[in-house]
Design an enzyme around this catalytic site. Structure first.
Site, short mmCIF file in Angstrom:
data_model
loop_
_atom_site.label_atom_id
_atom_site.label_comp_id
_atom_site.label_asym_id
_atom_site.label_seq_id
_atom_site.Cartn_x
_atom_site.Cartn_y
_atom_site.Cartn_z
N SER A 27 0.83 -1.22 0.00
CA SER A 27 0.00 0.00 0.00
C SER A 27 0.85 1.26 0.00
O SER A 27 0.38 2.33 -0.42
CB SER A 27 -0.87 0.05 1.25
N ALA A 50 -2.60 0.39 9.96
CA ALA A 50 -1.88 -0.88 10.00
C ALA A 50 -1.90 -1.59 8.63
O ALA A 50 -2.90 -1.48 7.91
CB ALA A 50 -2.51 -1.78 11.05
N PRO A 51 -0.80 -2.26 8.25
CA PRO A 51 0.44 -2.46 9.02
C PRO A 51 1.43 -1.30 8.96
O PRO A 51 2.47 -1.34 9.61
CB PRO A 51 1.04 -3.71 8.34
N GLY A 52 1.14 -0.25 8.19
CA GLY A 52 1.99 0.93 8.34
C GLY A 52 2.64 1.47 7.07
O GLY A 52 3.52 2.32 7.15
N ASP A 79 -5.09 2.79 14.50
CA ASP A 79 -5.60 1.48 14.04
C ASP A 79 -5.62 0.55 15.24
O ASP A 79 -4.70 0.58 16.06
CB ASP A 79 -4.70 0.90 12.94
N ASP A 121 -10.48 4.04 17.30
CA ASP A 121 -11.35 4.00 16.13
C ASP A 121 -11.10 5.26 15.29
O ASP A 121 -11.25 6.38 15.80
CB ASP A 121 -12.82 3.96 16.60
N ASP A 148 -6.95 5.36 4.91
CA ASP A 148 -7.09 4.19 4.02
C ASP A 148 -8.03 3.18 4.67
O ASP A 148 -7.89 1.97 4.46
CB ASP A 148 -5.68 3.59 3.80
N LYS A 174 -13.27 3.54 -1.16
CA LYS A 174 -13.36 2.18 -1.70
C LYS A 174 -14.67 2.06 -2.47
O LYS A 174 -15.73 2.49 -1.99
CB LYS A 174 -13.33 1.15 -0.55
#
Ligand SMILES: C[S@@+](CC[C@H](N)C(=O)[O-])C[C@H]1O[C@@H](n2cnc3c(N)ncnc32)[C@H](O)[C@@H]1O
Length: 355
Positions: free
Chosen positions: A191, A224-226, A243, A263, A279, A308
């Protein structure tokens, strides 16, 4: 072969394979708003859309690449040549140009589809044959000249091609509109390339220089994961990574990322910050509303976020969400949105608060 009586001139745009209906709807929307009686022609999976029925100059000038979300690249369509004799594909191209125009560069290419991609070798060798023939007739400059239009020959099959042109200030600088980014092996996720591409494609060089600077504060919602946090840290920004999921040790090792388990739809910064990126996988309207809240409350000056789009009518949903964002963000903003090369069923939006 191209028949001037049945002119195919118009506009040609590339997109991600499978997103042709969305690009067709978007182009038709813009043409409709301008009162142009055009129609979109496309095939699913072909990775391009043609907008036909109006002079190419009118279309090319009134629908610009920068305003399009689902287009990777945009050209003025000159002609479509079919049933070509593979023994001589050069003469029909020269004939179709009708001795008109002078081009500063030639690009022979294919759309990014399964059917056309294997024609890349043919495109390259055809370019080597066509270039001297064009120069002999004075249609192409000896040396590349970016100030003149660029001629594009687009192979759809070995007997079928499109002829198009583009101008320097209204085309993607990357062949086929695809920036070739090198994946950094240290990045915690693939990402990361999405944010790298967004910064490169949605921001001007001056904006990159002025709006991204060492020491700035950023928040990454759904971090996450970063990967995105890591890109921000690579640019020396301090990042609050929001996250409930685990962050990669490589991201945390930058020393610039603080992982906050919270959150992303409720967390807010204690004071205004420079950047927010997001994201989170959620319905696009919910994300658009939350992003608007950030700007309405003055929590950030700049943002890059994904919407999305797992639904069918992706253009309609996109237009709806961007309208929603604009109506709720409560301040003048600059908005640029694009389906980037690294975006799958999503688009990326850059927002900069103007005041
Ligand atoms: C596509 S991943 C993000 C990948 C990340 N941008 C990167 O570069 O590594 C989506 C993330 O959003 C997080 N997420 C989804 N809903 C969330 C919420 N309400 N609050 C915080 N995180 C959320 C998920 O836990 C997941 O880690």
């Amino acid at each position: 072969m191209g028949n001037p009586a049945l002119s195919t001139e118009g506009l040609l745009a590339y997109c991600r394979p499978g997103f042709e209906p969305d690009l067709a709807a978007e182009l038709s929307h813009h043409a409709g708003a301008l009162g142009l009686p055009v129609y979109a022609k496309t095939e699913r999976g072909s990775a391009f859309v043609m907008l036909l029925g109006a002079p190419r100059e009118t279309l090319a000038e009134s629908i610009r690449l920068e305003q399009l979300i689902f287009a990777r690249q945009k050209y003025a369509l000159i002609d479509e040549l079919t049933d070509l004799d593979i023994a001589d594909r050069v003469s029909p191209v020269i004939d179709a140009l009708g001795g008109k125009g002078r081009y500063g560069e030639l690009s022979v290419e294919t759309p990014d589809s399964d059917a056309a991609r294997p024609l890349a070798g043919l495109a390259k060798s055809f370019g080597n044959a066509l270039r001297p023939a064009l120069r002999k007739r004075g249609l192409l400059t000896d040396k590349p000249n970016a100030k003149l239009p660029q001629l594009h020959v687009i192979f759809l099959s070995n007997r079928h091609l499109l002829l198009a042109s583009s101008t320097e200030n209204d085309r993607s600088p990357w062949p086929m509109g695809i920036p070739r980014l090198k994946q950094d092996s240290r990045a915690p996720s693939r990402s990361a390339m999405k944010l790298d591409e967004a910064i490169l494609c949605l921001m001007t060089p001056a904006e990159r220089l002025n709006l991204i600077a060492a020491g700035m504060q950023a928040a990454d919602l759904g971090a996450a994961p970063g990967g995105w946090s890591w890109v921000l840290a690579k640019n020396q920004l301090h990042v609050s990574a929001i996250d409930n999921g685990p962050m990669s040790p490589d991201a945390l090792a930058t020393g610039l990322i603080e992982h906050i388990r919270a959150d992303g739809f409720h967390w807010q910064p204690q004071r205004p910050i420079d950047w927010m990126v997001c994201d989170m996988v959620e319905t696009p309207s919910k994300v658009a509303k939350r992003m608007a809240q950030w700007f309405a409350n003055g929590w950030c000056r700049n943002a890059i976020f994904n919407l999305k789009l797992p639904m069918k009518k992706r253009w309609e949903e996109t237009a709806l969400c961007l309208d929603l964002f604009q109506s709720q963000c409560g301040r003048p903003v600059l908005i640029r949105a694009r389906q980037l090369y690294h975006d799958r069923e999503e688009i990326t939006v850059f927002v900069h608060a103007l005041k």
